[in-house]
Write a protein that holds these residues in place. Structure first.
Motif, PDB file in Angstrom:
ATOM      1  N   ALA A 138       9.348  63.215 -61.824  1.00 14.34           N
ATOM      2  CA  ALA A 138       9.956  63.883 -60.785  1.00 14.34           C
ATOM      3  C   ALA A 138      11.185  64.454 -61.066  1.00 14.34           C
ATOM      4  N   PHE A 139      11.004  65.892 -60.634  1.00 13.50           N
ATOM      5  CA  PHE A 139      12.245  66.836 -61.332  1.00 13.50           C
ATOM      6  C   PHE A 139      12.723  67.566 -60.102  1.00 13.50           C
ATOM      7  N   VAL A 140      14.076  68.017 -60.268  1.00 11.72           N
ATOM      8  CA  VAL A 140      14.749  69.199 -59.353  1.00 11.72           C
ATOM      9  C   VAL A 140      14.718  70.368 -60.213  1.00 11.72           C
ATOM     10  N   PRO A 141      14.062  71.390 -59.836  1.00  4.52           N
ATOM     11  CA  PRO A 141      13.769  72.714 -60.647  1.00  4.52           C
ATOM     12  C   PRO A 141      15.216  73.549 -60.409  1.00  4.52           C
ATOM     13  N   ALA A 142      15.404  74.139 -61.358  1.00  2.00           N
ATOM     14  CA  ALA A 142      16.400  75.296 -61.504  1.00  2.00           C
ATOM     15  C   ALA A 142      16.046  76.678 -62.096  1.00  2.00           C
ATOM     16  N   SER A 143      16.543  77.762 -61.453  1.00  7.58           N
ATOM     17  CA  SER A 143      16.208  79.038 -62.086  1.00  7.58           C
ATOM     18  C   SER A 143      16.562  78.953 -63.498  1.00  7.58           C
ATOM     19  N   ASP A 144      17.819  78.559 -63.940  1.00 15.33           N
ATOM     20  CA  ASP A 144      18.164  78.284 -65.322  1.00 15.33           C
ATOM     21  C   ASP A 144      17.515  76.929 -65.818  1.00 15.33           C
ATOM     22  N   THR A 145      16.421  77.119 -66.755  1.00 20.33           N
ATOM     23  CA  THR A 145      15.595  75.750 -66.985  1.00 20.33           C
ATOM     24  C   THR A 145      16.465  74.629 -67.501  1.00 20.33           C
TER      25      THR A 145
END
Lengths: 318, 318
Positions: free
Chosen positions: B142-149
């Motif tokens: 389970a992960f929370v994405p971000a525009s900066d990986t």
């Protein structure tokens, strides 16, 4: 024509027997190992027809028939010496018309690595299958996502009908071999510009490295030239998420006839009909697995497909 | 302690030699093949200590010392007969205290397949390594994405300090073995509820099947019980994209001490320190590769890592 399963599509390119298969011993029994000059590494497998030619080049190669290997002679102990010797050799083979495959001369060098990650020599691209050495490519899949994954769409090019290999077949959005001295990402940028007109800034900002696929291919006549040469191959895979508003890919260098934006149903149908160039079918199947479209619930050969498209290549690697 | 590379982390679990390695022959030379009752398929590899016990069970097994295999006797020609025979056997082995590994008795059945995709027999989970058969699991990240990986965050649990195996180590958000008679996705739903309190509707709507990883593990004492048993293993992988607002995972069944939401830098550091349970380090590395965080440009062993974490398992599969 009966429809091809995904496993059958993978098996078209992963066609060299595995070391543990009993037929491996039989089928490989006529092959010779191509050894590094220090006799420590196996760089690939050679057909007897190639061994017969190398056997006469006693200054460049050592042939051991008892153990079925051909080594580069020990005095070729630098990258420069090996590259020059191999280059001179394949020019002679081409000029003497020894192999049909060399009619597809590319004037492009590929890199052979040993130890892994270390350049060992360079070799004309079209000659690589003669020596069975590992080849490398980069492939990019441009797609328009959808909340319902069945509605996801992929940009699929049709290869020019005038290409010498796989004319008119479907392909990955962008794909190309990694030539010397380019790096993986450099090659991606270059091919994206040359084959699809993608702006380098778009690729730098939006493309995503997503892994690699590998297979051990026994060449057929469809690949051009003689059948039977061994071609272990590794392709670095990239995804490019675009929108319907992103400037679409467009044919640039004449290698592509047209780009289509197709949904999953259409792509699955074209795969099953065998309309994709075989190794690009494998990259497409990898994409469909990573995006949750091919799943353990809907693909009976899920595990075998994944294992075979990441085959362990038993040679030194890039 | 020196930092572990990603390749070293993979090698911790992919620790059985490859068929093409010369040390394979030597190391495997004391092992016996565990054959199906029709003597056609190799189900796993057996240690000599196990062969010595099976040798005395002449009604159930056929031992061939010349060719180093032990087969299930031909009369065990149904799933029911094989499952009962194996179940009775491992209960005896447990009661006679023949193997320390059986002290970790789970009262949970695993499925062994042959031909591929076809149930061949069931076996108590803790006894599987004694027979070297393939085991299967499902793991979800389970992960929370971000525009900066680099700012992407993953939910990482710490295993309870009272667990018998790998106490206090870090883990995948959810992970568990696939027990008989559950399917892959059923097991995912069940484990997500039991281990992290994830609602089944969330998993059905948002989880994404993204492939599988496989390796051939030679057990060490850290896994519990005797060292040396062979454990080929395949894990089906799922991603779950969440937001900071999604109800977070929470310890439910006492197997997890606490969940952390960590960014990539922290996770890379914990991986390198060897703080992850080894096979969950492998799943995490696969995640980082698929999400463009570990790339060909920043990981010198990129190709070897990918190939080894998708190892071809030379036995019939699920």
């Amino acid at each position: 024509m009966p429809k091809l399963t995904n496993l059958e599509l993978v098996a078209l390119v992963d066609s060299f027997p595995y070391p543990t298969e009993s037929r491996c011993k039989a089928e490989a029994s006529s092959l010779y190992q191509f050894m590094s000059h220090d006799m420590k590494a196996v760089l690939g497998y050679l057909l007897p027809s190639v061994v017969d030619i190398l056997r006469d080049l006693k200054q460049s190669f050592v042939v051991n028939d008892a153990d079925q290997w051909v080594g580069i002679a020990p005095e070729y102990d630098t990258v420069e010496k090996r590259s020059k010797m191999m280059n001179d050799l394949v020019i002679n083979l081409r000029d003497d018309k020894k192999f049909k495959i060399l009619e597809g001369w590319r004037s492009e060098l590929y890199s052979i690595f040993y130890p892994s990650s270390t350049l060992y020599f360079t070799l004309e691209r079209s000659a690589c299958p003669i020596f069975g050495v590992v080849q490398y490519g980069v492939h990019l899949t441009a797609f328009v996502p959808a909340s319902d994954t069945q509605k996801l769409k992929i940009w699929i090019p049709r290869r020019s009908r005038t290409k010498s290999t796989y004319p008119g077949m479907l392909d990955n959005t962008v794909g190309g071999g990694i030539g010397y001295p380019y790096g993986v990402f450099d090659t991606l940028i270059k091919e994206c510009g040359e084959e699809a007109g993608f702006d380098s800034e778009l690729i730098k900002e939006k493309s995503k490295s997503v892994g690699s696929v590998s297979y051990y291919y026994t060449r057929t006549s469809a690949a051009g030239g003689e059948s039977g040469f061994l071609q272990p191959e590794i392709m670095y895979c990239y995804d490019l998420e675009v929108t319907e508003d992103t400037p679409p890919p467009k044919p640039v260098d004449g290698e592509v006839e047209e780009f289509y934006l197709w949904d999953i149903d259409r792509i699955a149908e074209e795969l099953a009909q065998g309309n994709f160039k075989p190794n690009t079918a494998l990259v497409t199947i990898d994409f469909l697995i990573r995006h949750g479209i091919i799943t353990p619930e809907n693909e009976p050969n899920y595990l075998e497909i994944i294992s075979r498209m990441h085959r362990n290549i038993e040679h030194p690697l890039r």
